[in-house]
Design a protein around this motif. Structure first.
Motif, mmCIF file in Angstrom:
data_model
loop_
_atom_site.group_PDB
_atom_site.id
_atom_site.type_symbol
_atom_site.label_atom_id
_atom_site.label_comp_id
_atom_site.label_asym_id
_atom_site.label_seq_id
_atom_site.Cartn_x
_atom_site.Cartn_y
_atom_site.Cartn_z
ATOM 1 N N VAL A 124 -5.626 -6.683 9.340
ATOM 2 C CA VAL A 124 -5.484 -6.393 7.909
ATOM 3 C C VAL A 124 -6.817 -6.632 7.215
ATOM 4 C CG1 VAL A 124 -3.035 -6.979 7.867
ATOM 5 C CG2 VAL A 124 -4.716 -8.737 7.368
ATOM 6 N N ASN A 125 -7.052 -5.879 6.168
ATOM 7 C CA ASN A 125 -8.265 -5.971 5.362
ATOM 8 C C ASN A 125 -8.038 -6.984 4.244
ATOM 9 O OD1 ASN A 125 -10.439 -5.583 3.591
ATOM 10 N ND2 ASN A 125 -10.592 -3.415 4.085
ATOM 11 N N ALA A 126 -8.836 -8.050 4.223
ATOM 12 C CA ALA A 126 -8.650 -9.102 3.225
ATOM 13 C C ALA A 126 -8.861 -8.575 1.814
ATOM 14 C CB ALA A 126 -9.610 -10.257 3.504
ATOM 15 N N VAL A 127 -9.815 -7.676 1.634
ATOM 16 C CA VAL A 127 -10.084 -7.121 0.306
ATOM 17 C C VAL A 127 -8.889 -6.311 -0.183
ATOM 18 C CG1 VAL A 127 -11.598 -5.617 -1.038
ATOM 19 C CG2 VAL A 127 -12.562 -7.084 0.765
ATOM 20 N N SER A 128 -8.301 -5.498 0.704
ATOM 21 C CA SER A 128 -7.138 -4.691 0.327
ATOM 22 C C SER A 128 -5.932 -5.570 0.018
ATOM 23 C CB SER A 128 -6.804 -3.701 1.445
ATOM 24 O OG SER A 128 -7.881 -2.819 1.691
ATOM 25 N N VAL A 129 -5.770 -6.647 0.768
ATOM 26 C CA VAL A 129 -4.656 -7.567 0.499
ATOM 27 C C VAL A 129 -4.821 -8.210 -0.870
ATOM 28 C CG1 VAL A 129 -3.532 -9.707 1.236
ATOM 29 C CG2 VAL A 129 -4.224 -8.022 2.936
ATOM 30 N N LEU A 130 -6.044 -8.646 -1.194
ATOM 31 C CA LEU A 130 -6.287 -9.275 -2.494
ATOM 32 C C LEU A 130 -6.057 -8.287 -3.628
ATOM 33 C CD1 LEU A 130 -7.257 -11.818 -3.978
ATOM 34 C CD2 LEU A 130 -9.593 -10.927 -3.792
#
Length: 439
Positions: free
Chosen positions: A290-296
């Motif tokens: 998972v992409n941390a930026v997209s999750v945030l």
């Protein structure tokens, strides 16, 4: 900090004040920046918190009064890596010991020295061989450790089973699953870099700089880790999309039929897949990237469009197809280097709550960096995958063994009947012969 805030709020005496003192010998600026990020994170939970940096280039000059401990304060000391490196520096070690931080008559000092310190010192100094579990080793030792791995070698044999009772693959297959731009190909390269001894090794997986305009992974590629070994292989496959039905069909194909090298999916309106006629390999474990930026961004989104990323991730992750018995996929959070420390912690905790897994044991933060902490996280993640893959190997079918047992029983019964008939014939002939002699 969230736990401290919740615990403080639940107490009748109100919130406590938390003072964090970092003793630094080299990089004061970086520690101060970390302190600012921790203070910002504590403010989100309304936690009274302050951060102080005590810069001491040489620890032999460290004195207890420099820490400014008050009489009514409870002190917690965390030095997991500092003290073990001071065995040869007796003066510095003496200054950093509990002798200067706790009184000799302190009721907690004896329990700390006997319970937390004594076992570690005894294990480092006196233990040898397998009994010595506390040690510092180089990266090459870990390479050799994973190099000695063979599929099924970490399987726990219980209930009288043997390794031959399981369907042990020739190569353990780990499948990377994630959305477009999550960093699957970059993760393959980072895993390869850990196991390649040469410093300037070309990247094995092609990385797209801007997946939104194309260039993402469309063909499944298998990468042996390390490149010269055959024990386990990491597959980078086609990315998930925002079409839930398409994702479900793709996951069903992979988990049911296996994955093929250079396999390409072309999903038409009839939802049929066309792929190259190569022998498919069954998947033994799954890594969900998972992409941390997209999750945030999805966490802070206000409408459903902005929150769709976490919906896609949650839907695909919770698919029963990705589970191996009771084990669910491991999660790797990428692109954390683009966020602050507090934001990375928030993403990790939120991902654990969203997916229903432990954020510490089953979620690994692997940013785009090449430091020792990142390499250690990669090794921990691979160890988790291989260990759980071996623990979930399927048993062989019972029909062949039962069939052989029945055949053996029938042969035994036939042999007994033949011996019984032979004995009856012998008795009959002996009686005839005796009657003939008597006449």
């Amino acid at each position: 900090m969230q736990t401290l805030s919740e615990r403080a709020a639940a107490e009748d005496c109100g919130q406590h004040y938390f003072l964090f003192t970092a003793i630094e010998t080299t990089e004061k600026e970086k520690v101060e920046e970390t302190g600012k990020q921790l203070q910002s994170f504590a403010a989100q939970f309304n936690l009274p918190f302050s951060f102080n940096v005590l810069y001491i280039p040489d620890l032999k000059h460290l004195k207890a009064e420099q820490v400014e401990i008050k009489a009514d304060e409870a002190v917690v000391i965390h030095a997991s890596f500092a003290l073990r490196a001071m065995i040869s520096k007796l003066l510095e070690l003496e200054n950093s010991s509990t002798h200067y931080t706790m009184r000799s008559d302190d009721q907690h000092r004896a329990s700390i020295e006997a319970g937390s310190v004594l076992d570690g010192i005894r294990n480092i100094v006196a233990a040898e061989g397998r009994e010595r579990v506390t040690r510092s080793v180089s990266l090459q030792v870990w390479r050799d450790f994973f190099g000695s791995y063979t599929p099924g070698s970490w399987t726990e044999l219980v209930g009288g089973t043997n390794l031959r009772d399981y369907k042990v693959p020739k190569t353990t297959i780990i499948l990377l699953i994630g959305t477009k731009g999550c960093g699957k190909s970059s993760l393959v390269n980072k895993i390869s870099d850990v196991f390649e001894s040469e410093r300037f090794t070309p990247q094995r997986a092609r990385v797209s700089l801007n997946p939104s305009v194309g260039g993402c992974t469309c063909f499944a590629h298998g990468y042996k880790i390390p490149s010269s070994a055959k024990s386990f292989c990491v597959y980078d496959a086609q990315s998930l999309s925002y079409n839930q039905s398409e994702n479900e069909n793709m996951l069903k194909h992979w988990m049911t039929n296996g994955v093929c090298h250079e396999e390409s999916f072309i999903w038409c309106h009839a939802q049929k897949a066309y792929y190259l006629p190569i022998v498919a390999r069954p998947i033994n474990f799954v890594v969900f990237v998972v992409n941390a930026v997209s999750v945030l961004e999805s966490m802070e989104g206000r409408d459903e469009t902005e929150k769709r990323y976490t919906r896609v991730v949650s839907k695909a992750f919770n698919s029963p197809l990705l589970s191996f018995k009771d084990d669910r996929p491991v999660v790797v959070v990428t692109h954390g280097d683009l966020l602050s420390v507090s934001e990375r912690v928030r993403v990790r905790v939120h991902s654990g709550d969203l997916l229903g897994i432990h954020p510490k044991n089953q979620i690994f933060d692997i940013p785009e960096s090449n430091d020792c902490a990142t390499k250690l996280a990669i090794l921990d993640m691979l160890h988790y995958c291989l260990d759980h893959a071996d623990q979930n190997l399927p048993l062989k079918g019972l029909f062949p063994s039962l069939f052989l047992q029945h055949i053996s029983l029938l042969w035994l019964m036939a042999l007994l009947l033949w011996l019984y008939a032979l004995m009856r014939v012998y008795i009959y002939l002996d009686r005839i012969l005796r009657e003939h002699i008597l006449k």
